[in-house]
Design an enzyme around this catalytic site. Structure first.
Site, PDB file in Angstrom:
ATOM      1  N   LYS A 173     -23.866 -25.249 -18.469  1.00  0.00           N
ATOM      2  CA  LYS A 173     -23.215 -24.908 -17.200  1.00  0.00           C
ATOM      3  C   LYS A 173     -24.221 -25.057 -16.070  1.00  0.00           C
ATOM      4  O   LYS A 173     -25.156 -24.271 -15.943  1.00  0.00           O
ATOM      5  CB  LYS A 173     -22.670 -23.477 -17.198  1.00  0.00           C
ATOM      6  CG  LYS A 173     -21.682 -23.252 -16.033  1.00  0.00           C
ATOM      7  CD  LYS A 173     -21.624 -21.823 -15.553  1.00  0.00           C
ATOM      8  CE  LYS A 173     -22.715 -21.485 -14.570  1.00  0.00           C
ATOM      9  NZ  LYS A 173     -22.589 -22.181 -13.251  1.00  0.00           N
ATOM     10  N   GLU A 246     -36.383 -18.679 -18.222  1.00  0.00           N
ATOM     11  CA  GLU A 246     -37.392 -19.222 -17.314  1.00  0.00           C
ATOM     12  C   GLU A 246     -36.945 -18.829 -15.919  1.00  0.00           C
ATOM     13  O   GLU A 246     -35.953 -19.339 -15.407  1.00  0.00           O
ATOM     14  CB  GLU A 246     -37.504 -20.739 -17.466  1.00  0.00           C
ATOM     15  CG  GLU A 246     -38.825 -21.309 -16.972  1.00  0.00           C
ATOM     16  CD  GLU A 246     -38.911 -21.372 -15.451  1.00  0.00           C
ATOM     17  OE1 GLU A 246     -40.014 -21.175 -14.906  1.00  0.00           O
ATOM     18  OE2 GLU A 246     -37.882 -21.606 -14.805  1.00  0.00           O
ATOM     19  N   CYS A 280     -40.094 -23.314  -9.060  1.00  0.00           N
ATOM     20  CA  CYS A 280     -40.591 -22.048  -9.599  1.00  0.00           C
ATOM     21  C   CYS A 280     -42.081 -22.086  -9.917  1.00  0.00           C
ATOM     22  O   CYS A 280     -42.746 -21.049  -9.886  1.00  0.00           O
ATOM     23  CB  CYS A 280     -39.791 -21.648 -10.830  1.00  0.00           C
ATOM     24  SG  CYS A 280     -39.764 -22.904 -12.121  1.00  0.00           S
ATOM     25  N   GLU A 382     -40.735 -13.515  -4.232  1.00  0.00           N
ATOM     26  CA  GLU A 382     -40.491 -14.956  -4.291  1.00  0.00           C
ATOM     27  C   GLU A 382     -39.583 -15.366  -3.134  1.00  0.00           C
ATOM     28  O   GLU A 382     -38.446 -14.918  -3.036  1.00  0.00           O
ATOM     29  CB  GLU A 382     -39.844 -15.336  -5.618  1.00  0.00           C
ATOM     30  CG  GLU A 382     -39.677 -16.839  -5.778  1.00  0.00           C
ATOM     31  CD  GLU A 382     -39.048 -17.232  -7.097  1.00  0.00           C
ATOM     32  OE1 GLU A 382     -39.474 -18.245  -7.673  1.00  0.00           O
ATOM     33  OE2 GLU A 382     -38.125 -16.523  -7.542  1.00  0.00           O
TER      34      GLU A 382
END
Length: 489
Positions: A173, A246, A280, A382
């Site tokens: 997905k 992750e 990332c 982040e």
């Protein structure tokens, strides 16, 4: 354009879920309508993958046969590269040079690596008293792969390829923001001879389609790439499914006074602003030794002034737009709050106004912050946008403390000419991968194991194949005189 889920190698235009718009982030305009999966559609998809996994057609294939199919899929990506580049350019706004030179070749390289890895899954045999102990690896069956919007095709291939190499069937997905190339991947898989149902593509919102897929009882393994906040939800925990996560990163590039400063500045700008900071493993914190900090800031400003932000179709463009409107708004908010925390904006700091057809896009200025200290939000959270924070340190121990002083542990980079320091820093930094005197160098064979809140499990390398395998032990007795139980006669 209308795009739909892929079931048994073909799109499902009659899928029963809602329709969502797909936007071009460079213009803000609608480029496609995607048909989402209903709950019944997802159930059909998982059942299709379960049948395909159990079928004689899939089970009769040797590992080498599976590898050949992955090689064919790599060839298909090469052959369809320009079509895939156009799709990715439309729904992610990435610079065309980045897609042609980096992302499409890397997707094909991943498939070829895992094609070669398929017949190299090795167990172990150990002698035991009176027999043997065998350890083996077997596929789970149906696995779910949930991918993000920042690298749509690469992230899909990065998970689908090792899952197939291990012998699983996959329901993938993609993010509802960037579905186009993942749908194309599902169709190409069928075209190259991968049996129908082995790669199905579900479309829909994460809290709906993603959740339903993860908790489906026939899904036996889950791989999720995305935000730490979503990864923490633990949707598969109550079924005790293995989950490979992750997630986020707040990575640091550490520049010592004895480094090649020009190369380090080039690396810092590349790491901070490639993909508009939406990566990332990029380093958004730049830790610089106090002795050379002023000089280094000027080097960064000089290189930043040469950065071209704009039309993704221009081969000279380095940086495109933010990929989604919510992420654009989030990053802009961090830029606006930064001076209130006490740091200085050396460059950028807000919206980027572009003319013509790009005026409605999600454009931000590449932003350089100075005077950032370790407890500020811009140093801890982040941002996932084009913001590079300069932080000064006095001693090596300070650099280690600051670099490790976040909840994430995904990557890092160290710049120094001192070999002994290299050894100390590689040991001291709490991250899954560390680059020394280089930046963002990646190969399919190099594993990236996230630390701390950056995730669990592993990506890339042979280890990624084993993450999609169940371990099993067998103890085989060859001594028919050995006692069994109580010897009751």
């Amino acid at each position: 354009m209308r795009v739909a889920p892929v079931l048994d190698g073909k799109q499902m235009p009659d899928a029963g879920g809602r329709c969502l718009e797909v936007l071009n982030p460079a213009t803000g305009k609608v480029i496609a309508q995607q048909v989402c999966c209903s709950g019944d559609d997802l159930a059909r998809m998982v059942q299709s993958s379960q049948r395909a996994f159990r079928s004689a057609e899939w089970q009769k294939l040797t590992p080498a046969d599976r590898g050949v199919l992955l090689f064919r899929l790599a060839d298909a990506i090469d052959a369809e590269a320009e079509r895939l580049v156009e799709m990715e350019l439309l729904d992610s706004g990435k610079p065309i040079s980045q897609l042609r030179q980096v992302e499409l070749p890397f997707a094909a390289a991943l498939l070829r690596f895992y094609g070669g890895a398929a017949d190299k899954i090795e167990g172990a045999v150990k002698n035991t008293p009176g027999g043997l102990h065998i350890t083996m690896y077997q596929p789970y069956g149906v696995v779910a792969v949930i991918t993000p919007w920042n690298y749509p095709l690469v992230n899909a291939v990065m998970q689908v390829a090792p899952a197939l190499a291990a012998g699983n069937a996959v329901v993938v997905k993609p993010s509802e923001e960037t579905p186009l190339t993942t749908v194309a991947l599902g169709e190409l898989a069928a075209e190259v001879g991968i049996p129908a149902g082995i790669v199905n593509v579900a479309l829909g919102l994460g809290p709906e389609a993603g959740r339903d897929l993860v908790v489906h009882p026939q899904v036996k393994n889950v791989s999720f790439t995305g935000s730490t906040e979503v990864g923490q939800l633990g949707l598969a925990a109550d079924q005790m499914k293995p989950v490979n996560l992750e997630c986020g990163g707040k990575n640091a590039i550490v520049v010592f006074a004895d480094a090649d400063l020009d190369r380090a500045a080039e690396a810092a700008v590349f790491s901070g602003f490639t993909n508009c900071g939406q990566l990332c493993v990029s380093c958004s914190r730049c830790l610089v030794a106090e002795l050379i900090a002023d000089e280094f800031e000027q080097l960064l400003l000089g290189k930043l002034s040469k950065l071209k932000v704009g039309d993704p179709r221009d081969e000279a463009t380095h940086v495109g737009p933010m990929i989604t409107r919510p992420q654009y708004e989030k990053a802009l908010k961090y830029m606006q709050q930064a001076p209130k925390e006490g740091c200085t904006i050396l460059a950028g700091g807000g919206k980027l106004e572009l003319p013509g057809g790009l005026a409605g896009g999600f454009w931000l200025q590449p932003t350089l912050l100075s005077g950032v200290t370790e407890h500020m939000k811009v140093a801890q959270e982040e941002i996932f946008g084009p913001v590079l924070s300069i932080m000064r340190f006095a001693e090596e121990a300070d650099a280690v403390r600051i670099a490790n002083g976040v909840c994430y542990g995904l990557s890092g980079s160290v710049w120094t000419s001192n070999v002994e320091r290299v050894g100390r820093m590689v040991q001291a930094l709490d991250t899954g991968i560390i680059w020394v005197n280089t930046m963002l160098v990646g190969y399919p064979q190099i594993p990236v194991p996230p630390h701390k809140m950056s995730g669990t499990g592993i990506e890339l390398g042979m280890e990624a194949v084993l993450a999609f395998c169940q371990r099993k032990s067998a103890v085989i007795n060859s001594d028919q005189t050995a006692p069994v139980g109580w010897d009751l006669g």
